[in-house]
Design a protein around this motif. Structure first.
Motif, PDB file in Angstrom:
ATOM      1  N   GLU A  42       0.834  -1.201   0.000  1.00  0.00           N
ATOM      2  CA  GLU A  42       0.000   0.000   0.000  1.00  0.00           C
ATOM      3  C   GLU A  42       0.871   1.254   0.000  1.00  0.00           C
ATOM      4  OE1 GLU A  42      -3.787   1.918   2.467  1.00  0.00           O
ATOM      5  OE2 GLU A  42      -2.416   0.556   3.495  1.00  0.00           O
ATOM      6  N   PHE A  43       0.378   2.295  -0.662  1.00  0.00           N
ATOM      7  CA  PHE A  43       1.018   3.611  -0.656  1.00  0.00           C
ATOM      8  C   PHE A  43       0.169   4.505   0.245  1.00  0.00           C
ATOM      9  CE2 PHE A  43       3.926   6.290  -3.444  1.00  0.00           C
ATOM     10  CZ  PHE A  43       3.887   7.394  -2.610  1.00  0.00           C
ATOM     11  N   LEU A  44       0.703   4.822   1.419  1.00  0.00           N
ATOM     12  CA  LEU A  44      -0.024   5.606   2.411  1.00  0.00           C
ATOM     13  C   LEU A  44       0.602   6.981   2.546  1.00  0.00           C
ATOM     14  CD1 LEU A  44      -2.252   5.465   4.744  1.00  0.00           C
ATOM     15  CD2 LEU A  44      -0.296   5.114   6.263  1.00  0.00           C
ATOM     16  N   ALA A  45      -0.227   8.023   2.479  1.00  0.00           N
ATOM     17  CA  ALA A  45       0.223   9.392   2.719  1.00  0.00           C
ATOM     18  C   ALA A  45      -0.166   9.808   4.126  1.00  0.00           C
ATOM     19  CB  ALA A  45      -0.391  10.349   1.698  1.00  0.00           C
ATOM     20  N   LEU A  46       0.770  10.429   4.824  1.00  0.00           N
ATOM     21  CA  LEU A  46       0.547  10.868   6.200  1.00  0.00           C
ATOM     22  C   LEU A  46       0.608  12.392   6.238  1.00  0.00           C
ATOM     23  CD1 LEU A  46       0.185   9.719   9.097  1.00  0.00           C
ATOM     24  CD2 LEU A  46       2.666   9.860   9.338  1.00  0.00           C
ATOM     25  N   LEU A  47      -0.520  13.000   6.606  1.00  0.00           N
ATOM     26  CA  LEU A  47      -0.630  14.452   6.663  1.00  0.00           C
ATOM     27  C   LEU A  47      -0.902  14.902   8.090  1.00  0.00           C
ATOM     28  CD1 LEU A  47      -2.893  13.984   3.747  1.00  0.00           C
ATOM     29  CD2 LEU A  47      -1.339  15.896   3.482  1.00  0.00           C
ATOM     30  N   GLY A  48      -0.729  16.196   8.318  1.00  0.00           N
ATOM     31  CA  GLY A  48      -1.009  16.751   9.633  1.00  0.00           C
ATOM     32  C   GLY A  48      -0.271  18.061   9.806  1.00  0.00           C
ATOM     33  N   ARG A  49      -0.741  18.860  10.733  1.00  0.00           N
ATOM     34  CA  ARG A  49      -0.070  20.117  11.008  1.00  0.00           C
ATOM     35  C   ARG A  49       1.285  19.856  11.654  1.00  0.00           C
ATOM     36  NH1 ARG A  49      -5.238  23.362  13.730  1.00  0.00           N
ATOM     37  NH2 ARG A  49      -6.749  22.842  12.080  1.00  0.00           N
ATOM     38  N   SER A  50       2.138  20.873  11.682  1.00  0.00           N
ATOM     39  CA  SER A  50       3.428  20.748  12.344  1.00  0.00           C
ATOM     40  C   SER A  50       3.219  20.362  13.812  1.00  0.00           C
ATOM     41  CB  SER A  50       4.199  22.068  12.257  1.00  0.00           C
ATOM     42  OG  SER A  50       4.499  22.371  10.915  1.00  0.00           O
ATOM     43  N   ASP A 198      -2.749   5.503  -2.051  1.00  0.00           N
ATOM     44  CA  ASP A 198      -3.968   4.693  -2.013  1.00  0.00           C
ATOM     45  C   ASP A 198      -4.893   5.162  -0.897  1.00  0.00           C
ATOM     46  OD1 ASP A 198      -3.152   2.795  -4.025  1.00  0.00           O
ATOM     47  OD2 ASP A 198      -1.809   1.917  -2.547  1.00  0.00           O
ATOM     48  N   ARG A 199      -4.270   5.729   0.142  1.00  0.00           N
ATOM     49  CA  ARG A 199      -5.018   6.167   1.323  1.00  0.00           C
ATOM     50  C   ARG A 199      -4.246   7.288   1.991  1.00  0.00           C
ATOM     51  NH1 ARG A 199      -5.224   3.279   6.821  1.00  0.00           N
ATOM     52  NH2 ARG A 199      -3.682   1.929   5.840  1.00  0.00           N
ATOM     53  N   ALA A 200      -4.984   8.242   2.533  1.00  0.00           N
ATOM     54  CA  ALA A 200      -4.360   9.347   3.262  1.00  0.00           C
ATOM     55  C   ALA A 200      -4.861   9.335   4.699  1.00  0.00           C
ATOM     56  CB  ALA A 200      -4.694  10.683   2.605  1.00  0.00           C
ATOM     57  N   VAL A 201      -3.930   9.530   5.622  1.00  0.00           N
ATOM     58  CA  VAL A 201      -4.248   9.575   7.047  1.00  0.00           C
ATOM     59  C   VAL A 201      -3.825  10.945   7.576  1.00  0.00           C
ATOM     60  CG1 VAL A 201      -3.613   8.663   9.314  1.00  0.00           C
ATOM     61  CG2 VAL A 201      -4.049   7.093   7.428  1.00  0.00           C
ATOM     62  N   VAL A 202      -4.728  11.594   8.297  1.00  0.00           N
ATOM     63  CA  VAL A 202      -4.436  12.892   8.902  1.00  0.00           C
ATOM     64  C   VAL A 202      -4.228  12.691  10.398  1.00  0.00           C
ATOM     65  CG1 VAL A 202      -5.281  15.225   9.361  1.00  0.00           C
ATOM     66  CG2 VAL A 202      -5.772  14.124   7.167  1.00  0.00           C
ATOM     67  N   LEU A 203      -3.046  13.080  10.884  1.00  0.00           N
ATOM     68  CA  LEU A 203      -2.755  13.020  12.312  1.00  0.00           C
ATOM     69  C   LEU A 203      -3.085  14.353  12.974  1.00  0.00           C
ATOM     70  CD1 LEU A 203       0.690  11.203  12.816  1.00  0.00           C
ATOM     71  CD2 LEU A 203      -1.605  10.260  12.991  1.00  0.00           C
ATOM     72  N   GLU A 204      -3.557  14.256  14.189  1.00  0.00           N
ATOM     73  CA  GLU A 204      -3.806  15.447  15.000  1.00  0.00           C
ATOM     74  C   GLU A 204      -3.502  15.084  16.455  1.00  0.00           C
ATOM     75  OE1 GLU A 204      -7.500  18.389  16.228  1.00  0.00           O
ATOM     76  OE2 GLU A 204      -7.508  17.451  14.250  1.00  0.00           O
ATOM     77  N   ALA A 205      -2.552  15.811  17.043  1.00  0.00           N
ATOM     78  CA  ALA A 205      -2.143  15.576  18.429  1.00  0.00           C
ATOM     79  C   ALA A 205      -1.761  14.114  18.667  1.00  0.00           C
ATOM     80  CB  ALA A 205      -3.243  15.995  19.389  1.00  0.00           C
ATOM     81  N   GLY A 206      -1.076  13.530  17.676  1.00  0.00           N
ATOM     82  CA  GLY A 206      -0.554  12.182  17.846  1.00  0.00           C
ATOM     83  C   GLY A 206      -1.541  11.061  17.647  1.00  0.00           C
ATOM     84  N   ARG A 207      -2.734  11.380  17.152  1.00  0.00           N
ATOM     85  CA  ARG A 207      -3.741  10.341  16.907  1.00  0.00           C
ATOM     86  C   ARG A 207      -4.332  10.532  15.513  1.00  0.00           C
ATOM     87  NH1 ARG A 207      -7.264   8.574  22.002  1.00  0.00           N
ATOM     88  NH2 ARG A 207      -6.716   6.591  21.049  1.00  0.00           N
ATOM     89  N   ILE A 208      -4.943   9.491  14.990  1.00  0.00           N
ATOM     90  CA  ILE A 208      -5.542   9.582  13.665  1.00  0.00           C
ATOM     91  C   ILE A 208      -6.870  10.331  13.769  1.00  0.00           C
ATOM     92  CG2 ILE A 208      -6.557   8.271  11.755  1.00  0.00           C
ATOM     93  CD1 ILE A 208      -4.513   6.075  12.339  1.00  0.00           C
TER      94      ILE A 208
END
Length: 249
Positions: A42-50, A198-208
């Protein structure tokens, strides 16, 4: 304390399984009881604020940060490409790619990897003579020559100009189609996530906070209603409007 163990890793030979991963640096948790699976190939993109924990997660999967709390199962064969290519300036391109490489015919394998990323003509060049795109391609060749089951990309195109970034994105998409290793891409670029993953995951405060499947056919373009809808959904998850302004809390 739990760590990445060979027994667990063998059960998930080409994918990633994370359970309850927590990481602190003397204050609030940077990663907070994180659970995440990345399917083999799988190709996973991980996004989120600094500060959301993206790079900490990547460094943990790369084995650069310890697993102090939780469980992480990841393939033994891993490679990382950072935003800074981190080439040794006193070694030519070919020697940078073969550095630490084990097994039969390291030079032949390195030459093949450099050819694959379009640098067959730059094998004897010094790193300081490379353009930004060439240096990043050399870094990618250094990762691919190790035949990783897990490829970790830490904002590898962020420092490149727009045209070079588009070319590099297209090259990575093509290489992934050929190699089919599992990929984790850390990025701040929503368009890049939709274009590649294939899928994007957004992190916020260390959680999905959000997971978005990206079922678009390949090859992809920055166009079409489906692309725009996925882009808008990820921007909204990041608290950003289409015009780039932050949404009100």
């Amino acid at each position: 304390m739990n760590a990445v163990t060979p027994a667990i890793a063998r059960q998930h030979a080409a994918g990633v399984r994370i359970r309850g991963l927590t990481r602190r640096f003397g204050g609030p948790a940077v990663l907070d009881r994180l659970d995440l699976d990345i399917r083999p190939g799988e190709f996973l993109a991980l996004l989120g604020r600094s500060g959301s924990g993206k790079t900490t997660l990547l460094r943990t999967l790369a084995g650069l940060d310890p697993v102090e709390q939780g469980e992480v199962a990841a393939p033994a064969r891993r490679a990382v490409v950072f935003q800074d290519p981190r080439l040794l300036p006193w070694k030519r391109v070919l020697r940078n790619v073969t550095l630490g490489l084990r097994g039969a015919d390291p030079k032949g394998r390195a030459l093949a990897a450099l050819a694959e990323v379009g640098l067959a003509h730059r094998t004897d060049a010094w790193p300081l003579t490379l353009s930004g795109g060439e240096a990043q391609r050399a870094g990618l060749a250094r990762a691919l020559v190790r035949e990783p089951e897990l490829l970790l990309l830490d904002e590898p195109f962020a420092a490149l100009d727009a045209l070079t970034r588009l070319r590099m994105q297209a090259m990575v998409a093509d290489l992934w189609q050929r190699h089919r290793c599992t990929v984790l891409l850390v990025t701040h670029d929503v368009d890049e996530a939709v274009l590649l993953a294939d899928r994007a995951v957004v992190l916020e405060a260390g959680r999905i906070a959000t997971e978005v499947a990206i079922p678009l056919e390949r090859p992809r373009r920055h166009a079409g209603a489906e692309f725009a809808a996925l882009r808008a959904r990820l921007l909204n998850a990041l608290g950003v409007e289409e015009d780039g302004h932050a949404l009100a809390a």
